[in-house]
Design a protein around this motif. Structure first.
Motif, PDB file in Angstrom:
ATOM      1  N   GLY A  29     -15.592  -6.180  -9.775  1.00 16.77           N
ATOM      2  CA  GLY A  29     -15.168  -4.813  -9.501  1.00 16.77           C
ATOM      3  C   GLY A  29     -13.962  -4.676  -8.612  1.00 16.77           C
ATOM      4  N   VAL A  30     -13.184  -5.764  -8.420  1.00 14.78           N
ATOM      5  CA  VAL A  30     -11.961  -5.677  -7.618  1.00 14.78           C
ATOM      6  C   VAL A  30     -10.771  -5.507  -8.567  1.00 14.78           C
ATOM      7  CG1 VAL A  30     -10.450  -6.811  -5.962  1.00 14.78           C
ATOM      8  CG2 VAL A  30     -12.930  -7.067  -5.759  1.00 14.78           C
ATOM      9  N   HIS A  31     -10.077  -4.403  -8.446  1.00 14.71           N
ATOM     10  CA  HIS A  31      -8.934  -4.087  -9.300  1.00 14.71           C
ATOM     11  C   HIS A  31      -7.647  -4.216  -8.496  1.00 14.71           C
ATOM     12  CE1 HIS A  31     -11.589  -2.368 -12.447  1.00 14.71           C
ATOM     13  NE2 HIS A  31     -12.353  -2.063 -11.403  1.00 14.71           N
ATOM     14  N   ASP A  32      -6.538  -4.426  -9.192  1.00 13.32           N
ATOM     15  CA  ASP A  32      -5.272  -4.579  -8.474  1.00 13.32           C
ATOM     16  C   ASP A  32      -4.180  -3.721  -9.091  1.00 13.32           C
ATOM     17  OD1 ASP A  32      -3.805  -6.292 -10.545  1.00 13.32           O
ATOM     18  OD2 ASP A  32      -5.527  -7.558 -10.124  1.00 13.32           O
ATOM     19  N   VAL A  33      -3.208  -3.383  -8.241  1.00 10.51           N
ATOM     20  CA  VAL A  33      -2.019  -2.645  -8.657  1.00 10.51           C
ATOM     21  C   VAL A  33      -0.810  -3.328  -8.020  1.00 10.51           C
ATOM     22  CG1 VAL A  33      -3.147  -0.421  -8.997  1.00 10.51           C
ATOM     23  CG2 VAL A  33      -2.317  -1.042  -6.724  1.00 10.51           C
ATOM     24  N   PRO A  34       0.397  -3.060  -8.514  1.00 12.96           N
ATOM     25  CA  PRO A  34       1.591  -3.702  -7.946  1.00 12.96           C
ATOM     26  C   PRO A  34       1.813  -3.312  -6.488  1.00 12.96           C
ATOM     27  CG  PRO A  34       2.075  -2.782 -10.114  1.00 12.96           C
ATOM     28  CD  PRO A  34       0.719  -2.263  -9.720  1.00 12.96           C
ATOM     29  N   PHE A  35       2.353  -4.264  -5.726  1.00 10.69           N
ATOM     30  CA  PHE A  35       2.792  -4.007  -4.352  1.00 10.69           C
ATOM     31  C   PHE A  35       4.300  -3.811  -4.390  1.00 10.69           C
ATOM     32  CE2 PHE A  35       4.255  -5.121  -0.102  1.00 10.69           C
ATOM     33  CZ  PHE A  35       3.282  -4.566   0.727  1.00 10.69           C
ATOM     34  N   CYS A  36       4.785  -2.764  -3.753  1.00 11.07           N
ATOM     35  CA  CYS A  36       6.204  -2.421  -3.827  1.00 11.07           C
ATOM     36  C   CYS A  36       7.022  -3.337  -2.920  1.00 11.07           C
ATOM     37  CB  CYS A  36       6.406  -0.968  -3.438  1.00 11.07           C
ATOM     38  SG  CYS A  36       7.987  -0.332  -3.982  1.00 11.07           S
ATOM     39  N   ARG A  37       7.674  -4.336  -3.500  1.00 15.81           N
ATOM     40  CA  ARG A  37       8.435  -5.310  -2.724  1.00 15.81           C
ATOM     41  C   ARG A  37       9.886  -4.884  -2.490  1.00 15.81           C
ATOM     42  NH1 ARG A  37       6.544 -11.321  -4.532  1.00 15.81           N
ATOM     43  NH2 ARG A  37       4.316 -11.053  -4.135  1.00 15.81           N
ATOM     44  N   ASP A  38      10.323  -3.852  -3.179  1.00 15.24           N
ATOM     45  CA  ASP A  38      11.672  -3.336  -2.994  1.00 15.24           C
ATOM     46  C   ASP A  38      11.626  -2.306  -1.872  1.00 15.24           C
ATOM     47  OD1 ASP A  38      14.122  -2.088  -3.065  1.00 15.24           O
ATOM     48  OD2 ASP A  38      14.195  -1.868  -5.243  1.00 15.24           O
ATOM     49  N   ARG A  39      12.255  -2.624  -0.758  1.00 13.39           N
ATOM     50  CA  ARG A  39      12.154  -1.771   0.428  1.00 13.39           C
ATOM     51  C   ARG A  39      12.791  -0.395   0.239  1.00 13.39           C
ATOM     52  NH1 ARG A  39      13.591  -6.769   2.029  1.00 13.39           N
ATOM     53  NH2 ARG A  39      15.702  -6.306   2.735  1.00 13.39           N
ATOM     54  N   THR A  40      13.637  -0.246  -0.782  1.00 13.74           N
ATOM     55  CA  THR A  40      14.295   1.037  -1.036  1.00 13.74           C
ATOM     56  C   THR A  40      13.678   1.773  -2.217  1.00 13.74           C
ATOM     57  OG1 THR A  40      15.951   0.035  -2.507  1.00 13.74           O
ATOM     58  CG2 THR A  40      16.454   0.096  -0.144  1.00 13.74           C
ATOM     59  N   CYS A  41      12.597   1.246  -2.749  1.00  8.79           N
ATOM     60  CA  CYS A  41      11.994   1.779  -3.973  1.00  8.79           C
ATOM     61  C   CYS A  41      11.409   3.168  -3.754  1.00  8.79           C
ATOM     62  CB  CYS A  41      10.912   0.811  -4.442  1.00  8.79           C
ATOM     63  SG  CYS A  41       9.965   1.387  -5.852  1.00  8.79           S
ATOM     64  N   ASP A  42      11.576   4.029  -4.754  1.00  6.84           N
ATOM     65  CA  ASP A  42      10.851   5.292  -4.798  1.00  6.84           C
ATOM     66  C   ASP A  42      10.511   5.599  -6.250  1.00  6.84           C
ATOM     67  OD1 ASP A  42      13.150   6.375  -6.020  1.00  6.84           O
ATOM     68  OD2 ASP A  42      13.944   7.099  -4.123  1.00  6.84           O
ATOM     69  N   ALA A  43       9.950   6.765  -6.499  1.00  7.20           N
ATOM     70  CA  ALA A  43       9.473   7.090  -7.844  1.00  7.20           C
ATOM     71  C   ALA A  43      10.592   7.086  -8.874  1.00  7.20           C
ATOM     72  CB  ALA A  43       8.775   8.448  -7.832  1.00  7.20           C
ATOM     73  N   ASP A  44      11.839   7.329  -8.453  1.00  2.00           N
ATOM     74  CA  ASP A  44      12.953   7.406  -9.395  1.00  2.00           C
ATOM     75  C   ASP A  44      13.658   6.071  -9.604  1.00  2.00           C
ATOM     76  OD1 ASP A  44      12.590  10.179  -9.732  1.00  2.00           O
ATOM     77  OD2 ASP A  44      13.736  10.564  -7.894  1.00  2.00           O
ATOM     78  N   LEU A  64      -1.472   3.374  -9.101  1.00  3.67           N
ATOM     79  CA  LEU A  64      -2.699   3.605  -8.347  1.00  3.67           C
ATOM     80  C   LEU A  64      -3.319   4.947  -8.727  1.00  3.67           C
ATOM     81  CD1 LEU A  64      -4.698   2.868  -6.088  1.00  3.67           C
ATOM     82  CD2 LEU A  64      -3.057   3.828  -4.437  1.00  3.67           C
ATOM     83  N   ARG A  65      -2.496   5.991  -8.740  1.00  7.57           N
ATOM     84  CA  ARG A  65      -3.007   7.316  -9.079  1.00  7.57           C
ATOM     85  C   ARG A  65      -3.478   7.359 -10.539  1.00  7.57           C
ATOM     86  NH1 ARG A  65      -2.481  12.039  -6.302  1.00  7.57           N
ATOM     87  NH2 ARG A  65      -0.962  11.085  -4.891  1.00  7.57           N
TER      88      ARG A  65
END
Length: 442
Positions: A190-205, A219-220
């Motif tokens: 039951g442990v699920h994973d999602v990406p970790f944001c490694r780009d320090r300037t990353c945003d939704a766009d 995640l959402r």
């Protein structure tokens, strides 16, 4: 040894005595991680980042035992208060269900387990944390964190790609860094994973890490009632390193952490901050989480704390006696004292500010030099990393630095980590940066 003038002095690595000691230990030690054949001589001169090996070589230790020696070697801020305490035997008692103290409870002769736990609730006060469970190690701290989150509140957990949380079976189930850590071991389901944001300037766009996809996050989307794969009400916790350690020393983007905080609040998911490498002032704040808009419900600490600690609120810890019980951590008199004195020293000598300033100094030195194989310099405070263009270049730089008397450590795929003591001086940062830059050039 005079710390103000000490410098590395190397006759050759590994020396004959070091080889003998390494061979002796390997005859009886189970196969494990191997870094390099450095054999510290605890009877020889050592001060701050400087130490002496069994062949008389003087080295500069910039991993500080992966942060487990946060003030380096023989620091008077620790040694002088401890010298006033006559050591006894045993120095370990049974743990949380047993107690140790000397003198009045409100003015004890030495800061034991109770004093350490009080200090931990003080430096997590902004998160309203008021209770602590001490253990032996970071892995145990993580195990206890997920135990208290699983306690009657869901059966799923969420972790992140690149995560490292320890080597016990429960902690291994949360790891998503190197596959060798988990391969062929049973895991918690039951442990699920999602990406970790490694780009320090990353945003939704501008997301390049895969965490943001279109107008939402992975995640959402995972927790969405309409299209998700995991029922949000069944999620017991989300665990994350505010700055990933073993996975490559990656500070995340502000947008990523803002989204994690928002999702945890919206779905009422307990957020566990694994601060085993990033905590205890390493990043220039008490906790790596302090740099970001997240609100941890549980913090795990170890390494620089000298013992493991699971820190949370009384409404998160189980009320039922016996759900958590004695381990050696709360009964380790000496380690608890060292942890408490380390917190005192960081406060008294303003070492959070020093970590910030000296970390900035080191980063600027390396960035200004712009060594050819280094493609990124990152970190916060004195949790620093250089990423190389290839693993081979990283390994060659590590080995050459070692030969010149500077200890560093690898992590991730092609990253070199640098962890000077929290009271490192301007001179020592310049000296270490010079040695590392020379090694890279060579």
């Amino acid at each position: 040894m005079d710390r103000d003038t000490a410098e590395p002095r190397v006759r050759g690595f590994p020396g004959e005595r070091a080889k003998e000691w390494v061979d002796r230990q390997h005859r009886v030690a189970a196969p494990s991680t191997h870094v390099y054949e450095f054999v510290w001589d605890p009877t020889a001169p050592a001060d701050g980042p400087f130490c002496t090996d069994v062949d008389g070589n003087v080295l500069m230790d910039f991993p500080c035992h992966v942060g487990a020696a946060p003030l380096g070697y023989n620091n008077p801020k620790i040694m002088e208060p401890m010298a006033e305490f006559d050591l006894v035997d045993p120095l370990k008692i049974a743990g949380h269900d047993f107690y140790v103290g000397s003198g009045p409870a409100d003015d004890p002769d030495f800061p034991g387990p109770a004093g350490l736990m009080e200090r931990l609730t003080e430096i997590t006060g902004e998160y309203d944390m008021d209770q602590v469970f001490l253990s032996n190690s970071g892995a145990e701290a993580v195990e206890n964190a997920i135990k208290i989150c699983y306690d009657g509140s869901g059966s799923y957990g969420i972790t992140f790609e690149g995560a490292f949380h320890g080597r016990t079976l429960g902690a291994l189930s949360l790891n998503r860094s190197k596959q060798v850590y988990r391969r062929d071991f049973p895991e918690i389901s039951g442990v699920h994973d999602v990406p970790f944001c490694r780009d320090r300037t990353c945003d939704a766009d501008t997301c390049s890490c895969g965490f943001f996809a279109g107008d939402t996050s992975q995640l959402r989307r995972m927790l969405s009632e309409a299209a998700g794969s995991v029922a949000a009400e069944e999620v017991a916790y989300l665990i994350m390193e505010p700055i990933q350690g073993e996975g490559g020393y990656h500070p995340p983007s502000e947008a990523f952490m803002t989204e994690v905080a928002a999702v945890c609040e919206e779905y009422d998911i307990a957020l566990v901050a694994d601060e085993i490498q990033s905590g205890m002032g390493r990043t220039g704040e008490w906790w790596g989480a302090d740099h970001y808009p997240i609100e941890p419900d549980v913090i795990t600490a170890a390494k620089g704390l000298r013992v493991g600690a699971t820190i949370s609120r009384s409404d998160v810890f189980p009320e039922e006696e016996g759900r958590l019980s004695s381990t050696w951590g709360a009964g380790d008199i000496l380690s608890s004292m060292q942890g408490a004195l380390t917190i005192d020293a960081i406060r008294e000598h303003d070492l959070l500010a020093n970590a910030t300033e000296r970390g900035r100094q080191f980063t600027e030195r390396v960035v200004d030099a712009d060594p050819e194989p280094v493609i990124d310099v990152r970190g916060k405070g004195l949790m620093l990393a250089l990423e190389f263009d290839t693993p081979e270049a990283r390994d060659a730089a590590l080995e050459r630095a070692f030969e010149q008397g500077l200890l560093t450590l690898a992590c991730g795929h092609k990253t070199l980590r640098v962890l000077p003591p929290l009271d490192v001086t301007e001179r020592e940062i310049d000296l270490g940066a010079d040695l590392l830059l020379d090694a890279i050039e060579a």
